[in-house]
Write a protein that holds these residues in place. Sequence first.
Motif, PDB file in Angstrom:
ATOM      1  N   ALA A 217       0.807  -1.220   0.000  1.00 35.45           N
ATOM      2  CA  ALA A 217       0.000   0.000   0.000  1.00 35.45           C
ATOM      3  C   ALA A 217       0.835   1.263   0.000  1.00 35.45           C
ATOM      4  N   GLY A 218       2.148   1.121   0.211  1.00 34.49           N
ATOM      5  CA  GLY A 218       2.996   2.302   0.236  1.00 34.49           C
ATOM      6  C   GLY A 218       4.410   1.942   0.618  1.00 34.49           C
ATOM      7  N   ALA A 219       5.292   2.950   0.586  1.00 28.83           N
ATOM      8  CA  ALA A 219       6.696   2.717   0.915  1.00 28.83           C
ATOM      9  C   ALA A 219       7.351   4.028   1.298  1.00 28.83           C
ATOM     10  N   TRP A 220       8.296   3.946   2.226  1.00 23.78           N
ATOM     11  CA  TRP A 220       9.127   5.103   2.602  1.00 23.78           C
ATOM     12  C   TRP A 220      10.455   4.918   1.878  1.00 23.78           C
ATOM     13  N   LEU A 221      10.732   5.789   0.919  1.00 26.20           N
ATOM     14  CA  LEU A 221      11.838   5.556   0.007  1.00 26.20           C
ATOM     15  C   LEU A 221      12.649   6.829  -0.238  1.00 26.20           C
ATOM     16  N   PRO A 222      13.927   6.647  -0.587  1.00 25.11           N
ATOM     17  CA  PRO A 222      14.741   7.785  -1.027  1.00 25.11           C
ATOM     18  C   PRO A 222      14.464   8.091  -2.488  1.00 25.11           C
ATOM     19  N   GLU A 223      14.937   9.258  -2.917  1.00 23.70           N
ATOM     20  CA  GLU A 223      14.826   9.598  -4.336  1.00 23.70           C
ATOM     21  C   GLU A 223      15.887   8.859  -5.154  1.00 23.70           C
ATOM     22  N   PRO A 224      15.509   8.394  -6.352  1.00 20.04           N
ATOM     23  CA  PRO A 224      14.328   8.781  -7.125  1.00 20.04           C
ATOM     24  C   PRO A 224      13.117   7.891  -6.928  1.00 20.04           C
ATOM     25  N   TRP A 225      13.209   6.920  -6.014  1.00 20.83           N
ATOM     26  CA  TRP A 225      12.157   5.919  -5.923  1.00 20.83           C
ATOM     27  C   TRP A 225      10.846   6.489  -5.416  1.00 20.83           C
ATOM     28  N   PRO A 305      17.736   5.345 -17.959  1.00 20.09           N
ATOM     29  CA  PRO A 305      17.606   6.646 -17.292  1.00 20.09           C
ATOM     30  C   PRO A 305      16.186   6.864 -16.816  1.00 20.09           C
ATOM     31  N   LEU A 306      16.022   7.795 -15.890  1.00 16.49           N
ATOM     32  CA  LEU A 306      14.709   8.121 -15.362  1.00 16.49           C
ATOM     33  C   LEU A 306      13.921   8.974 -16.342  1.00 16.49           C
ATOM     34  N   ALA A 307      12.610   8.890 -16.246  1.00 23.89           N
ATOM     35  CA  ALA A 307      11.755   9.770 -17.043  1.00 23.89           C
ATOM     36  C   ALA A 307      12.014  11.216 -16.643  1.00 23.89           C
ATOM     37  N   ASP A 308      11.807  12.126 -17.581  1.00 25.50           N
ATOM     38  CA  ASP A 308      12.103  13.537 -17.323  1.00 25.50           C
ATOM     39  C   ASP A 308      11.381  14.055 -16.087  1.00 25.50           C
ATOM     40  N   ALA A 309      10.107  13.720 -15.927  1.00 21.76           N
ATOM     41  CA  ALA A 309       9.338  14.203 -14.775  1.00 21.76           C
ATOM     42  C   ALA A 309       9.898  13.655 -13.476  1.00 21.76           C
ATOM     43  N   THR A 310      10.382  12.425 -13.519  1.00 19.73           N
ATOM     44  CA  THR A 310      10.888  11.793 -12.308  1.00 19.73           C
ATOM     45  C   THR A 310      12.219  12.393 -11.877  1.00 19.73           C
ATOM     46  N   ILE A 311      13.161  12.551 -12.796  1.00 17.76           N
ATOM     47  CA  ILE A 311      14.453  13.116 -12.412  1.00 17.76           C
ATOM     48  C   ILE A 311      14.285  14.571 -11.979  1.00 17.76           C
ATOM     49  N   THR A 312      13.374  15.306 -12.605  1.00 18.68           N
ATOM     50  CA  THR A 312      13.145  16.695 -12.219  1.00 18.68           C
ATOM     51  C   THR A 312      12.593  16.783 -10.798  1.00 18.68           C
ATOM     52  N   SER A 313      11.611  15.957 -10.502  1.00 27.57           N
ATOM     53  CA  SER A 313      11.015  15.947  -9.167  1.00 27.57           C
ATOM     54  C   SER A 313      12.008  15.480  -8.118  1.00 27.57           C
ATOM     55  N   ALA A 314      12.701  14.382  -8.406  1.00 27.84           N
ATOM     56  CA  ALA A 314      13.634  13.808  -7.442  1.00 27.84           C
ATOM     57  C   ALA A 314      14.793  14.759  -7.147  1.00 27.84           C
ATOM     58  N   PHE A 315      15.342  15.360  -8.193  1.00 26.66           N
ATOM     59  CA  PHE A 315      16.498  16.242  -8.023  1.00 26.66           C
ATOM     60  C   PHE A 315      16.118  17.494  -7.230  1.00 26.66           C
ATOM     61  N   ALA A 316      14.900  17.966  -7.415  1.00 29.05           N
ATOM     62  CA  ALA A 316      14.444  19.154  -6.688  1.00 29.05           C
ATOM     63  C   ALA A 316      14.280  18.900  -5.202  1.00 29.05           C
ATOM     64  N   ASN A 317      14.157  17.631  -4.814  1.00 27.37           N
ATOM     65  CA  ASN A 317      13.902  17.282  -3.419  1.00 27.37           C
ATOM     66  C   ASN A 317      15.163  17.079  -2.588  1.00 27.37           C
ATOM     67  N   ILE A 318      16.341  17.116  -3.216  1.00 28.61           N
ATOM     68  CA  ILE A 318      17.576  16.885  -2.467  1.00 28.61           C
ATOM     69  C   ILE A 318      18.368  18.171  -2.296  1.00 28.61           C
ATOM     70  N   GLU A 319      19.260  18.156  -1.316  1.00 34.06           N
ATOM     71  CA  GLU A 319      20.166  19.278  -1.090  1.00 34.06           C
ATOM     72  C   GLU A 319      21.571  18.734  -0.835  1.00 34.06           C
ATOM     73  N   PRO A 320      22.410  18.667  -1.857  1.00 36.28           N
ATOM     74  CA  PRO A 320      23.784  18.193  -1.645  1.00 36.28           C
ATOM     75  C   PRO A 320      24.514  19.098  -0.656  1.00 36.28           C
ATOM     76  N   THR A 321      25.272  18.507   0.247  1.00 41.51           N
ATOM     77  CA  THR A 321      25.974  19.270   1.272  1.00 41.51           C
ATOM     78  C   THR A 321      27.106  18.447   1.854  1.00 41.51           C
ATOM     79  N   TRP A 322      28.172  19.130   2.256  1.00 40.02           N
ATOM     80  CA  TRP A 322      29.263  18.412   2.932  1.00 40.02           C
ATOM     81  C   TRP A 322      29.092  18.430   4.452  1.00 40.02           C
ATOM     82  N   ASP A 323      28.127  19.185   4.962  1.00 44.65           N
ATOM     83  CA  ASP A 323      27.875  19.266   6.402  1.00 44.65           C
ATOM     84  C   ASP A 323      27.040  18.063   6.835  1.00 44.65           C
ATOM     85  N   PRO A 324      27.537  17.220   7.749  1.00 46.88           N
ATOM     86  CA  PRO A 324      26.781  16.036   8.162  1.00 46.88           C
ATOM     87  C   PRO A 324      25.664  16.304   9.155  1.00 46.88           C
TER      88      PRO A 324
END
Length: 377
Positions: A217-225, A305-324
Amino acid sequence: MSIRRTPARLKSAALLGTAVAAVLALAACGSSSSSSGTTSAAASGSAASGSAAPAGTAADTLRLGYFPNVTHAAAVLGVKNGTFQEALGDTKLETTTFNAGPAATEALLSGAIDATFIGPNPAINSFAKSNGEAIRIVAGATDNGASFVVAKDINGPADLAGKTLATPQLGGTQDVALRKWLLDNGLKTQTTGGSDVDIVNQENSQTLDLFKSGEIAGAWLPEPWASRLVNEADGKVLVDEKTLWPDEKFQTTILIVATPFLEQHPETVKALIGGEIKEIKAIEADPAKAQTDLNAALGELTGKPLADATITSAFANIEPTWDPLAGTLDTIAENGLAAGTLTSKPDLNGIYDLRQLNAVLTELGEKPVSAAGLGQE
């Protein structure tokens, strides 16, 4: 309310998760695929001590783990673009990809790899399992980028009773997040003393297929999943994990190193971190190019590769950072205890060694980051 019976093959997987959870320090099972050969080395040892980095020589080889996920963007691009190898110089880079954190830490603890990009919960588990000796967190990598995606007919916790949900692996960062959220909303799982909801742990690609077929019925997943369940399987986001954290920031991916490797080859670790920072800066400088390059690299790793809508959505949801985000680690450990994937809250003192990270940041004129009293900086 209609309660759907759990399919037998998923029910057996959930019961297996119960047995494993009873003795969990790390989930020893997991799926991984090696992109190059590796050699064995010891993966336990004492923590580095003193205020200065210990002397050492550059390693002949650095064996690095990472996941073919959007949440590992800096790692995926750092390998693909040659940024890591360039930073490492004469040290040969060998890489292995994993589906989830517990499998990666099992590889590190067994000596199959020297370092890995990973979520914080498996890092805590491996630190606790080795009595604080085996690993050190040396840098951040990504904040945010994980969500709880459900079928369209689920509108809240009450609709989840009797359902089957999924996460990448028992004791992983998304697994802990789901179990803790369910508990906070009055629903118990195998590891929290009940069976209101079943959780199965499996590869993300299998989760997508089973969600499409209605078997989960659902899943808790990282992007892009998470975005794939929304865009390819008509799911909806019930919880964006960032909404559960102060300032809407939480650790998704960090970089950990086997303590003996860090002690013996601090300059190699520093070089790897330097490569990661360079890649993060490149992502920040041209996110559109980074998104395109990341999708191409993921396509090579996964076969498509991911579909355009998927990579766009997934990439917008992350914040690359070196601060842990070291100041949030105690809360993450408390969540693991509440979720039943830790049997007692570990002493996290010494889990960070940010000296090499801060050395690079100082050289670049960037602000050093804090270990929040949990290690060296």
